[in-house]
Design a protein around this motif. Structure first.
Motif, PDB file in Angstrom:
ATOM      1  N   PHE A   1     -77.542  35.990 -82.662  1.00 31.40           N
ATOM      2  CA  PHE A   1     -77.721  37.408 -82.353  1.00 31.40           C
ATOM      3  C   PHE A   1     -79.200  37.791 -82.394  1.00 31.40           C
ATOM      4  CE2 PHE A   1     -78.395  41.692 -84.072  1.00 31.40           C
ATOM      5  CZ  PHE A   1     -77.877  42.442 -83.033  1.00 31.40           C
ATOM      6  N   ILE A   2     -79.938  37.263 -83.397  1.00 28.62           N
ATOM      7  CA  ILE A   2     -81.364  37.574 -83.504  1.00 28.62           C
ATOM      8  C   ILE A   2     -82.101  37.038 -82.282  1.00 28.62           C
ATOM      9  CG2 ILE A   2     -83.440  37.242 -84.873  1.00 28.62           C
ATOM     10  CD1 ILE A   2     -81.399  39.064 -86.169  1.00 28.62           C
ATOM     11  N   ASP A   3     -81.795  35.801 -81.885  1.00 25.83           N
ATOM     12  CA  ASP A   3     -82.435  35.241 -80.688  1.00 25.83           C
ATOM     13  C   ASP A   3     -82.067  36.028 -79.441  1.00 25.83           C
ATOM     14  OD1 ASP A   3     -83.764  33.243 -82.046  1.00 25.83           O
ATOM     15  OD2 ASP A   3     -82.108  31.820 -81.891  1.00 25.83           O
ATOM     16  N   TRP A   4     -80.788  36.419 -79.330  1.00 28.69           N
ATOM     17  CA  TRP A   4     -80.354  37.182 -78.160  1.00 28.69           C
ATOM     18  C   TRP A   4     -81.061  38.525 -78.085  1.00 28.69           C
ATOM     19  CZ3 TRP A   4     -77.845  41.938 -78.221  1.00 28.69           C
ATOM     20  CH2 TRP A   4     -77.393  42.409 -76.991  1.00 28.69           C
ATOM     21  N   TYR A   5     -81.181  39.206 -79.209  1.00 21.76           N
ATOM     22  CA  TYR A   5     -81.854  40.500 -79.220  1.00 21.76           C
ATOM     23  C   TYR A   5     -83.311  40.350 -78.800  1.00 21.76           C
ATOM     24  CZ  TYR A   5     -83.365  45.098 -80.812  1.00 21.76           C
ATOM     25  OH  TYR A   5     -83.885  46.378 -80.851  1.00 21.76           O
ATOM     26  N   GLY A   6     -84.002  39.350 -79.331  1.00 20.33           N
ATOM     27  CA  GLY A   6     -85.394  39.144 -78.951  1.00 20.33           C
ATOM     28  C   GLY A   6     -85.559  38.829 -77.476  1.00 20.33           C
ATOM     29  N   HIS A   7     -84.618  38.052 -76.925  1.00 26.04           N
ATOM     30  CA  HIS A   7     -84.706  37.701 -75.509  1.00 26.04           C
ATOM     31  C   HIS A   7     -84.416  38.908 -74.616  1.00 26.04           C
ATOM     32  CE1 HIS A   7     -84.388  35.373 -71.833  1.00 26.04           C
ATOM     33  NE2 HIS A   7     -83.169  35.882 -71.634  1.00 26.04           N
ATOM     34  N   GLN A   8     -83.421  39.733 -74.982  1.00 24.71           N
ATOM     35  CA  GLN A   8     -82.999  40.838 -74.145  1.00 24.71           C
ATOM     36  C   GLN A   8     -83.937  42.029 -74.217  1.00 24.71           C
ATOM     37  OE1 GLN A   8     -80.468  41.056 -71.946  1.00 24.71           O
ATOM     38  NE2 GLN A   8     -80.002  38.896 -72.285  1.00 24.71           N
ATOM     39  N   PHE A   9     -84.444  42.345 -75.412  1.00 29.61           N
ATOM     40  CA  PHE A   9     -85.159  43.613 -75.595  1.00 29.61           C
ATOM     41  C   PHE A   9     -86.631  43.453 -75.966  1.00 29.61           C
ATOM     42  CE2 PHE A   9     -80.680  44.303 -76.728  1.00 29.61           C
ATOM     43  CZ  PHE A   9     -80.345  45.236 -75.761  1.00 29.61           C
ATOM     44  N   LYS A  10     -87.067  42.250 -76.320  1.00 23.15           N
ATOM     45  CA  LYS A  10     -88.466  42.050 -76.681  1.00 23.15           C
ATOM     46  C   LYS A  10     -89.164  41.041 -75.783  1.00 23.15           C
ATOM     47  CE  LYS A  10     -88.507  44.938 -80.056  1.00 23.15           C
ATOM     48  NZ  LYS A  10     -89.288  46.180 -79.961  1.00 23.15           N
ATOM     49  N   GLY A  11     -88.469  40.515 -74.798  1.00 22.24           N
ATOM     50  CA  GLY A  11     -89.091  39.566 -73.881  1.00 22.24           C
ATOM     51  C   GLY A  11     -89.498  38.267 -74.542  1.00 22.24           C
ATOM     52  N   ILE A  12     -88.773  37.861 -75.576  1.00 24.58           N
ATOM     53  CA  ILE A  12     -89.111  36.643 -76.312  1.00 24.58           C
ATOM     54  C   ILE A  12     -88.426  35.442 -75.665  1.00 24.58           C
ATOM     55  CG2 ILE A  12     -88.785  35.440 -78.504  1.00 24.58           C
ATOM     56  CD1 ILE A  12     -89.317  38.040 -79.911  1.00 24.58           C
ATOM     57  N   GLU A  13     -89.214  34.420 -75.369  1.00 25.76           N
ATOM     58  CA  GLU A  13     -88.720  33.174 -74.805  1.00 25.76           C
ATOM     59  C   GLU A  13     -89.280  32.008 -75.615  1.00 25.76           C
ATOM     60  OE1 GLU A  13     -89.990  33.127 -70.798  1.00 25.76           O
ATOM     61  OE2 GLU A  13     -88.895  34.950 -70.225  1.00 25.76           O
ATOM     62  N   PRO A  14     -88.611  30.860 -75.588  1.00 28.29           N
ATOM     63  CA  PRO A  14     -89.139  29.695 -76.306  1.00 28.29           C
ATOM     64  C   PRO A  14     -90.508  29.296 -75.761  1.00 28.29           C
ATOM     65  CG  PRO A  14     -86.848  29.344 -75.690  1.00 28.29           C
ATOM     66  CD  PRO A  14     -87.290  30.587 -74.981  1.00 28.29           C
ATOM     67  N   ASN A  15     -91.399  28.919 -76.646  1.00 30.18           N
ATOM     68  CA  ASN A  15     -92.719  28.454 -76.240  1.00 30.18           C
ATOM     69  C   ASN A  15     -92.600  27.029 -75.715  1.00 30.18           C
ATOM     70  OD1 ASN A  15     -95.452  27.034 -76.881  1.00 30.18           O
ATOM     71  ND2 ASN A  15     -95.910  29.230 -76.945  1.00 30.18           N
ATOM     72  N   ARG A  16     -93.084  26.822 -74.511  1.00 29.21           N
ATOM     73  CA  ARG A  16     -92.896  25.524 -73.865  1.00 29.21           C
ATOM     74  C   ARG A  16     -93.577  24.395 -74.628  1.00 29.21           C
ATOM     75  NH1 ARG A  16     -93.945  27.167 -67.487  1.00 29.21           N
ATOM     76  NH2 ARG A  16     -92.189  28.661 -67.325  1.00 29.21           N
TER      77      ARG A  16
END
Length: 499
Positions: free
Chosen positions: A67-82
């Protein structure tokens, strides 16, 4: 009919109270989401590590980390660093190859390309700092320090840099000598979680990091906006002669719920709604906060007030206003009388009446005893008194005569004073003349020489001493002791004096 009307009013009040509580609960939920959104970026690592899984009905659980990862991806534009993701993928590939070929194969030629890649990626991670874009360079420093200390402990030699430590750690000789499983256990427990915490955050069209919380907040804003308009319309209809602007100003704080920025200000309408709906009793918290603020500033306020009052009194003394008022009232500024009554005269008459009519009769035995003692002492100093006292038949006759004379004298003086206070125009006139002449004589005598100037100077210096000593005593007052006293008084008022 009256009972039916009361029942309708009661039901209407219950519905209104229920509506207020529902809206207060929604405002509380909205503010909780606002706080979570504000804290997501700085506390993301804490949320990922510490929030336990959420258990639902039928023992079903929701993975909080997802859920924390999903929230960051959906609302904070957070993606894994390549960069860091590729690094961890290479580590996973190394572990997979070792599991397939067993631990003895760590020194085999097939493993050297993977280990060499990890050494190169470690150097690139240290040089390029892929954590900087997420403002997590401190995390990279922790990774470097942990790796350097670990390799030092395992090899027993001093390691100069983190690059050297990573190069040694990912060498086949080191892993074979110190145990591949044990070294990977250290990496998985102490290094991998820190690398996983890194991320890439996209940038919006406004040049700032992506923030899509408005996608959630817009629904609350719309609900509160509809409620605000409906409440405004209802109040304008209920209270005749009021405009929409007037009713909006009555609940101005609700406007803060409609702002998509400065969301932290929503604490104001939230606390107001909670307190008004009795959803949570905030009165004790409010009282404690107010008492704490007052306790902190009471000492300073007291100092300012006391110093200001004393300084004003000193200025009046130095300028001679008090002397002119007491000694020459006709020269000073006109005195404003609010009720056309001489309060000083009435107070003096009341005090005199109380003293003569109530106090003196009660203390008469004491006054007579004191006068008798002084008269007896004066008679005993006369040589003739001792001779007369020893004559036959005299005995205590002088003492009895003394008592009778003193009693008669007291009664005469007391009667004269009491009669002068009765409705006797002549006696009142004489008494007033005596008082006026005494005051005039006092005013005339005190102005002779330098008596008045000396008294004013002494009083001014004395006020300075009072100001210094009093302010010093206030400054030394323990604020914590003052808080304890206010808390004790609050508890007494809450319990009604019961212990």
């Amino acid at each position: 009919m009256a009972a039916l009307e009361r029942s309708k009013v009661t039901k209407a009040r219950r519905r209104a109270r229920l509506f207020e509580r529902i809206m207060a609960a929604i405002a509380l939920l909205n503010f909780a989401l606002v706080l979570f959104d504000y804290s997501y970026i700085p506390l993301r690592d804490f949320y990922l590590r510490q929030i336990p899984p959420i258990t639902l009905w039928s023992d079903r659980q929701i993975n909080s980390s997802r859920f924390i990862d999903w929230y960051g991806h959906q609302f904070k534009g957070i993606e894994p660093n390549r960069t860091t993701e590729a690094y961890l993928a290479a580590v996973d590939e190394l572990e997979r190859q070792v599991r397939q070929q067993r631990e003895q194969s760590i020194s085999s030629p097939q493993m050297r390309p993977i280990l060499s890649e990890l050494q190169s990626r470690s150097e690139a991670m240290v040089d390029e700092d892929p954590f900087e874009i997420a403002n997590k360079s401190g995390t990279l420093e922790r990774i470097k320090e942990r790796m350097r200390r670990h390799v030092e402990d395992q090899t027993g030699q001093e390691i100069e840099s983190s690059k050297q430590a990573f190069t040694i750690f990912w060498s086949p000789e080191y892993l074979a000598r110190n145990g591949f499983a044990r070294q990977m256990g250290f990496f998985d427990e102490r290094i991998e979680p820190l690398i996983q915490s890194n991320y890439y955050r996209s940038i919006g069209f406004n040049g700032r990091p992506t923030d899509e919380f408005i996608k959630i907040d817009i629904w609350f804003i719309a609900l509160f906006g509809i409620e605000f308009l409906a409440r405004t319309w209802y109040l304008s209809r209920r209270y005749k002669g009021t405009s929409w602007l007037d009713t909006m100003l009555w609940r101005w704080y609700d406007v803060l719920l409609l702002l998509p920025f400065w969301r932290f200000l929503r604490i104001i309408p939230l606390t107001t709604r909670i307190n008004q709906s009795n959803l949570i009793n905030l009165d004790p918290l409010r009282d404690r906060i107010i008492r704490g603020i007052i306790a902190n500033y009471a000492v300073e306020l007291t100092e300012i007030v006391v110093i200001r009052v004393i300084e004003q009194l000193q200025n009046l003394i130095r300028q001679g206003d008090i002397a002119r008022t007491l000694l020459k009232p006709e020269v000073g500024p006109r005195y404003i009388n609010l009720n056309e009554v001489d309060e000083v005269t009435l107070i003096s008459r009341r005090l005199s009446s109380t003293l003569v009519c109530q106090v003196l009769p009660k203390v008469r035995p004491d006054v007579e005893a004191l006068l008798h003692h002084n008269a007896s002492k004066a008679l005993q100093e006369l040589p003739l008194y001792e001779g007369v006292k020893h004559l036959p038949g005299i005995g205590d006759l002088p003492d009895q005569l003394t008592r009778q004379v003193i009693a008669q004298l007291y009664q005469t003086v007391y009667g004269a004073i009491a009669d002068s206070l009765q409705e006797d125009p002549a006696g009142s006139a004489l008494t007033q003349t005596l008082i006026d002449n005494t005051v005039k004589a006092f005013r005339a005598e005190i102005q002779k020489g330098h008596t008045l100037e000396e008294i004013e100077a002494l009083v001014a210096v004395w006020l300075d001493e009072v100001k210094i000593n009093y302010v010093q005593r206030i400054a030394e007052e323990d604020v914590e002791k003052l808080r304890e006293q206010t808390q004790m008084l609050y508890q007494i008022t809450q319990t009604g004096g019961r212990k």
